[in-house]
Design a protein around this motif. Structure first.
Motif, PDB file in Angstrom:
ATOM      1  N   TYR A  83       0.825  -1.199   0.000  1.00 41.54           N
ATOM      2  CA  TYR A  83       0.000   0.000   0.000  1.00 41.54           C
ATOM      3  C   TYR A  83       0.861   1.251   0.000  1.00 41.54           C
ATOM      4  O   TYR A  83       1.821   1.357   0.756  1.00 41.54           O
ATOM      5  CB  TYR A  83      -0.981   0.027   1.179  1.00 41.54           C
ATOM      6  CG  TYR A  83      -1.951   1.164   1.027  1.00 41.54           C
ATOM      7  CD1 TYR A  83      -2.972   1.083   0.088  1.00 41.54           C
ATOM      8  CD2 TYR A  83      -1.815   2.337   1.756  1.00 41.54           C
ATOM      9  CE1 TYR A  83      -3.838   2.141  -0.105  1.00 41.54           C
ATOM     10  CE2 TYR A  83      -2.678   3.399   1.558  1.00 41.54           C
ATOM     11  CZ  TYR A  83      -3.693   3.288   0.625  1.00 41.54           C
ATOM     12  OH  TYR A  83      -4.541   4.340   0.410  1.00 41.54           O
ATOM     13  N   LEU A  84       0.501   2.179  -0.854  1.00 37.67           N
ATOM     14  CA  LEU A  84       1.235   3.446  -0.963  1.00 37.67           C
ATOM     15  C   LEU A  84       0.419   4.572  -0.347  1.00 37.67           C
ATOM     16  O   LEU A  84      -0.714   4.814  -0.751  1.00 37.67           O
ATOM     17  CB  LEU A  84       1.510   3.753  -2.439  1.00 37.67           C
ATOM     18  CG  LEU A  84       2.009   5.166  -2.772  1.00 37.67           C
ATOM     19  CD1 LEU A  84       3.416   5.392  -2.261  1.00 37.67           C
ATOM     20  CD2 LEU A  84       1.986   5.401  -4.276  1.00 37.67           C
ATOM     21  N   VAL A 103     -13.009   2.539   1.841  1.00 33.70           N
ATOM     22  CA  VAL A 103     -13.360   2.213   0.459  1.00 33.70           C
ATOM     23  C   VAL A 103     -12.364   1.211  -0.101  1.00 33.70           C
ATOM     24  O   VAL A 103     -11.164   1.356   0.075  1.00 33.70           O
ATOM     25  CB  VAL A 103     -13.363   3.490  -0.408  1.00 33.70           C
ATOM     26  CG1 VAL A 103     -13.294   3.139  -1.876  1.00 33.70           C
ATOM     27  CG2 VAL A 103     -14.596   4.295  -0.125  1.00 33.70           C
ATOM     28  N   LEU A 105     -12.032  -1.890   0.813  1.00 34.20           N
ATOM     29  CA  LEU A 105     -11.799  -3.020   1.701  1.00 34.20           C
ATOM     30  C   LEU A 105     -12.891  -4.064   1.476  1.00 34.20           C
ATOM     31  O   LEU A 105     -13.917  -3.785   0.873  1.00 34.20           O
ATOM     32  CB  LEU A 105     -11.799  -2.558   3.160  1.00 34.20           C
ATOM     33  CG  LEU A 105     -10.586  -1.718   3.565  1.00 34.20           C
ATOM     34  CD1 LEU A 105     -10.774  -1.162   4.959  1.00 34.20           C
ATOM     35  CD2 LEU A 105      -9.326  -2.550   3.488  1.00 34.20           C
ATOM     36  N   GLU A 145      -5.035   9.365   4.986  1.00 37.54           N
ATOM     37  CA  GLU A 145      -4.244   8.500   4.108  1.00 37.54           C
ATOM     38  C   GLU A 145      -3.412   7.508   4.921  1.00 37.54           C
ATOM     39  O   GLU A 145      -3.319   6.331   4.582  1.00 37.54           O
ATOM     40  CB  GLU A 145      -3.312   9.341   3.228  1.00 37.54           C
ATOM     41  CG  GLU A 145      -3.911   9.749   1.896  1.00 37.54           C
ATOM     42  CD  GLU A 145      -4.110   8.575   0.941  1.00 37.54           C
ATOM     43  OE1 GLU A 145      -3.800   7.434   1.322  1.00 37.54           O
ATOM     44  OE2 GLU A 145      -4.586   8.804  -0.177  1.00 37.54           O
ATOM     45  N   ARG A 148      -5.551   4.833   6.210  1.00 33.27           N
ATOM     46  CA  ARG A 148      -5.849   3.866   5.152  1.00 33.27           C
ATOM     47  C   ARG A 148      -4.764   2.808   5.080  1.00 33.27           C
ATOM     48  O   ARG A 148      -5.031   1.623   4.974  1.00 33.27           O
ATOM     49  CB  ARG A 148      -5.903   4.573   3.793  1.00 33.27           C
ATOM     50  CG  ARG A 148      -7.231   5.165   3.441  1.00 33.27           C
ATOM     51  CD  ARG A 148      -7.117   5.798   2.057  1.00 33.27           C
ATOM     52  NE  ARG A 148      -8.341   6.494   1.707  1.00 33.27           N
ATOM     53  CZ  ARG A 148      -8.388   7.468   0.817  1.00 33.27           C
ATOM     54  NH1 ARG A 148      -7.287   7.862   0.181  1.00 33.27           N
ATOM     55  NH2 ARG A 148      -9.535   8.053   0.530  1.00 33.27           N
ATOM     56  N   ARG A 152      -5.183  -1.286   6.435  1.00 36.27           N
ATOM     57  CA  ARG A 152      -5.052  -2.351   5.441  1.00 36.27           C
ATOM     58  C   ARG A 152      -4.030  -3.394   5.842  1.00 36.27           C
ATOM     59  O   ARG A 152      -3.962  -4.445   5.252  1.00 36.27           O
ATOM     60  CB  ARG A 152      -4.686  -1.745   4.086  1.00 36.27           C
ATOM     61  CG  ARG A 152      -5.905  -1.257   3.352  1.00 36.27           C
ATOM     62  CD  ARG A 152      -5.570  -0.435   2.134  1.00 36.27           C
ATOM     63  NE  ARG A 152      -6.779  -0.081   1.407  1.00 36.27           N
ATOM     64  CZ  ARG A 152      -7.662   0.811   1.797  1.00 36.27           C
ATOM     65  NH1 ARG A 152      -7.480   1.448   2.932  1.00 36.27           N
ATOM     66  NH2 ARG A 152      -8.740   1.067   1.075  1.00 36.27           N
TER      67      ARG A 152
END
Lengths: 491, 336
Positions: A83-84, A103, A105, A145, A148, A152
């Protein structure tokens, strides 16, 4: 040796004839933080975009956990555990914070609420999951961000300048999260322009320049000077502060008891040719104060005098006419016309002074003179701003302000997302301006930067002026004022 | 109460609609009857179906102006195959197939080839209408069989088969937007780059939105044929603009990412009830556009002013600092 989680082998990328990356090797192992450093335009962001499948490589291989990345899509890379966290936060303005984070997931957002609330509490920020994302400040967007990425639980987490909008306290907690992830066997890539931050958490460092890997060592084996020399030959450190400059006694701008949206009873003076650093944590009311001065927000109380005469600006254009020019902290949204040619942007503060029939030749020449003065690296005055790197965009933004011939230049976070080389250039420009008699109000959350540039320092906290310090005060003194008055219950 | 109205475009619109209906009821006794509701519902069906189709497309920040032509194309497909003696279920499937094909072409142009949606669908607007005119030779299709017309006739509790289909479609869209994947449609329009970044299949989402619009336009075409019993060669012409106006009125943002099914339904009902009341009041039909347009402007203006006033108040509240500053910041910190 720990297993390699993600690996780029001899990756090249070219856009048409322009080659951005040349046979770059890069890897992330389990349980390490790999720092990636490089000037603006060195190819860091492109390299990471290739790794997460946002951009296909022209040549070379991408392997994640030993498997080739195929098909080359962000969805595939995420499925494979990457993930970036990008530099500019990608936000869905009309969705809640919770939806923004969740969003994509595998379960509906509500299933993650508890986890996210726990993470928010851990990082120690005040952010409600139900806030509409459009109302978030830049710093909060960045936190969204980062959340996020954390929620994850990607095996490889890439953080592209995550700290540029965070306060020191938030940076510390982010770092402890990063260390915890490292302990649990995750691999992290950490991109930043701030060397001391990289040193605080990284195990390995790779430096890119002009698309080549020019330096790759263990962090503990490399000295700051070596790293800086590899990154931009000729620059070994940020130039030191020029101390003991002659002070003008003439007051240019004077605020008395000014109040408005987000700040109360602010009084200070700015002398001619002085750099006044205005600092504090995000949300202290500094940006609001600046925006009120130039007429973007309503002033509720207080007197402002400019050169001894009352100063009121109902709109930024009135402020510009009176010599007060404001550089916004958010260059993408409020500063630049991203798809317009460079020379249009440079002229954009003085459109009302241009002739009825435009003379593009003259405007191009004007842009060229600033290009030389500020060292803007570009191919032609006609290319769109969006094609430039962050540091060069910032210089274009500065050129636009300088065209208006300001008496007082208000700079809000002038070096956000700007590399060391360009940062040095901008510092030099600010000093030259001050030496020529322009007063500068420097708003910055980077205490080092404030100390480096300011002749005097004002600190705001929670909407009030928390105190003033002389030039050359230590960052600790600033931090004390900035956090104390705001009631830093984080701690 | 006023606050709620101001925050909620749908509530405003609902109240205005009710007020109009009541006013007409006062002026013309006998108007306020269950029968009128049923008339409004069936008069609005075609518009409702087209609007429900375009709705997801607009949510993804695209637009589809070819809806009316797809409606015509499907209606013609249905009419020609029925009159050629093909069984009704097969004919209806063929009409739906025409809608799917047309929607897929739109989706292909926009999502795969990257043609801006307004350009692509303006092109196919002419294309589909052309195909329709060529197949019929410009003739009207008349004498549609009785079983088809039965679909449009009221059968259960004042509702027709097509009316029930539309109600189901409303429910489906509503449920879909509440699902995880439904949210994908909203966020794609909200910030396409971000959606792509988070690994959403944005191209597939856009493609499917256009296919859905095609399907709904063809259902609208079947409804149209069933309700009036013949297919003129201008069937559906211009309805896409009315549908888009109804969507905007119902609070769907043309910039994508914002809108609700309730808004779509009330927007369509508002438009239809104005037309219906004008008929009831025996005002000549050529007044319809003027009155409808004026009401549309009025609602949007009032709504906009209320919104601005409210935002100003929110802003003031957000920045209210002073004596209580320290206590409020502490509260925030505690909450964290």
């Amino acid at each position: 040796m720990d297993p390699v989680l993600a690996e780029l082998t001899s990756v090249s990328k070219s856009y048409g004839p322009v080659s951005v990356l040349k046979k770059v090797d890069f890897s992330v192992r389990a349980g390490e933080v790999h720092a990636l450093l490089g000037g603006n335009g060195a190819g860091k962001s492109t390299l990471m975009k290739i790794l997460v499948g946002l951009v296909p490589a022209t040549d070379g291989q991408v392997h994640i956990g030993g498997q080739p990345l195929s098909p080359v899509t962000p969805a595939q890379a995420q499925a494979m555990g990457l993930y970036l966290v990008p530099q500019e936060a990608h936000i869905f303005p009309n969705q809640s914070v919770l939806e923004n984070i969740c969003v994509g997931l595998s379960k509906p957002a509500a299933a993650y609420r508890a986890r996210i609330e726990a993470l928010i509490a851990q990082i120690g920020v005040a952010l409600s999951p139900d806030t509409k994302a459009a109302t978030l400040e830049i710093a909060d967007r960045q936190i969204v961000e980062i959340l996020r990425g954390l929620v994850r639980e990607a095996k490889v987490l890439i953080l592209d300048e995550p700290t540029s909008a965070l306060t020191p306290h938030e940076v510390d907690t982010l770092f402890s999260r990063m260390r915890a992830l490292r302990e649990s066997g995750h691999g992290l890539v950490f991109i930043s322009h701030k060397l001391h931050e990289l040193r605080a958490v990284s195990d390995r460092i790779t430096v890119l320049r002009d698309g080549y890997v020019v330096f790759s060592e263990m962090m503990s084996d490399s000295a700051d000077a070596d790293i800086l020399a590899a990154m931009s030959p000729g620059v070994t450190a940020l130039d030191a502060r020029v101390a003991g400059k002659a002070q003008s006694k003439d007051i240019l701008l004077s605020l008395k008891g000014m109040s408005g949206e987000g700040f109360v009873d602010i009084s200070f003076d700015i002398h001619k040719g002085e750099v006044l650093g205005l600092t504090g944590v995000v949300g202290a009311g500094r940006t609001e104060l600046a925006e009120t001065l130039v007429g973007l927000r309503m002033r509720s109380q207080g007197k402002v005098t400019l050169d001894g005469t009352p100063f009121v600006a109902k709109s930024p254009s009135e402020a510009v006419r009176q010599g007060v020019v404001h550089l916004s902290e958010d260059r993408q949204q409020y500063g630049l016309f991203l798809d317009a040619p460079l020379f249009w942007n440079t002229s954009s503060f003085v459109y009302d002074r241009l002739p009825f029939f435009l003379r593009p030749g003259r405007e191009r020449a004007r842009f060229d003179s600033y290009r030389d003065m500020l060292g803007i690296k570009c191919a032609s005055p006609d290319q769109p701003v969006s094609s430039l790197s962050g540091g060069n965009q910032q210089k274009v933004l500065l050129s636009k302000c300088l065209v208006a011939k300001p008496k007082l230049l208000i700079l809000d976070e002038p070096t956000r997302g700007v590399d060391v080389g360009a940062r040095n250039d901008i510092y030099r420009i600010i000093e030259t301006l001050a030496a020529e008699g322009t007063s500068v109000l420097l708003i910055s959350s980077d205490f080092d930067e404030v100390v480096r540039l300011s002749d005097r320092i004002a600190v705001m906290a929670g909407g009030y002026l928390a105190g003033a310090l002389p030039g050359g005060a230590s960052t600790d003194e600033i931090a004390e004022l900035a956090f104390e008055a705001g009631g830093l219950a984080h701690a | 109460m006023l606050e709620r109205i101001a925050r909620d475009r749908i509530a405003t619109l609902f109240l205005v609609t009710v007020a109009v209906l009541l006013a007409v009821g006062l002026a013309a006794p006998g108007f306020l009857a269950p029968r009128t509701a049923s008339i409004i519902w069936s008069n609005g069906l075609v518009l409702m179906l087209v609007a429900l189709g375009i709705f997801p497309v607009i949510l993804t920040r695209n637009i589809d102006v070819s809806g009316g032509s797809i409606l015509g194309l499907s209606a013609v497909t249905l009419g020609l195959s029925l009159n050629a003696g093909i069984a009704m279920p097969v004919a209806i499937s063929m009409a739906l197939g025409a809608g799917i094909a047309a929607g897929a072409l739109n989706g292909f142009l926009v999502a795969v080839l990257g043609v801006p949606s307004i350009v692509a669908t303006l092109g196919t607007l002419g294309l589909f209408r052309g195909v329709m005119l060529i197949t019929t030779g410009g003739e009207w299709i008349e004498d549609l069989p009785e079983p088809l017309k039965m679909l449009g006739a009221r059968s259960f509790a004042g509702l027709s088969v097509v009316g029930i289909v539309a109600a189901v479609a409303i429910l489906v869209v509503w449920l879909f937007l509440r699902s995880r994947r439904g949210r994908w449609v909203m966020v794609t329009g909200d910030n396409r780059a971000a959606a792509r970044h988070l690994g959403l299949p944005v191209k597939r989402i856009e493609f499917l939105a256009f296919v859905w619009a095609g399907v709904m336009a063809s259902v609208a075409g079947i409804t149209f044929a069933a309700q009036i019993g013949f297919v003129p060669n201008q069937a559906g012409s211009g309805i896409e603009l009315r549908a888009i106006a109804a969507l905007v009125l119902g609070g769907v943002s043309l910039l994508g990412g914002v809108g609700s099914v309730a808004g779509v339904v009330i927007g369509v009902i508002f438009f239809t009830s104005i037309d219906t009341t004008l008929v009831f009041l025996k005002i000549p039909a050529y007044w319809n556009d003027l009155i409808g347009g004026a009401m549309l402007l009025g609602v949007l203006l009032i709504d906009g002013r209320l919104r601005i006033a409210l935002e100003a108040r929110d802003r003031a509240a957000r920045y209210r600092r002073g004596d209580q500053t320290s206590s409020t910041t502490r509260k925030l910190e505690d909450a964290a």
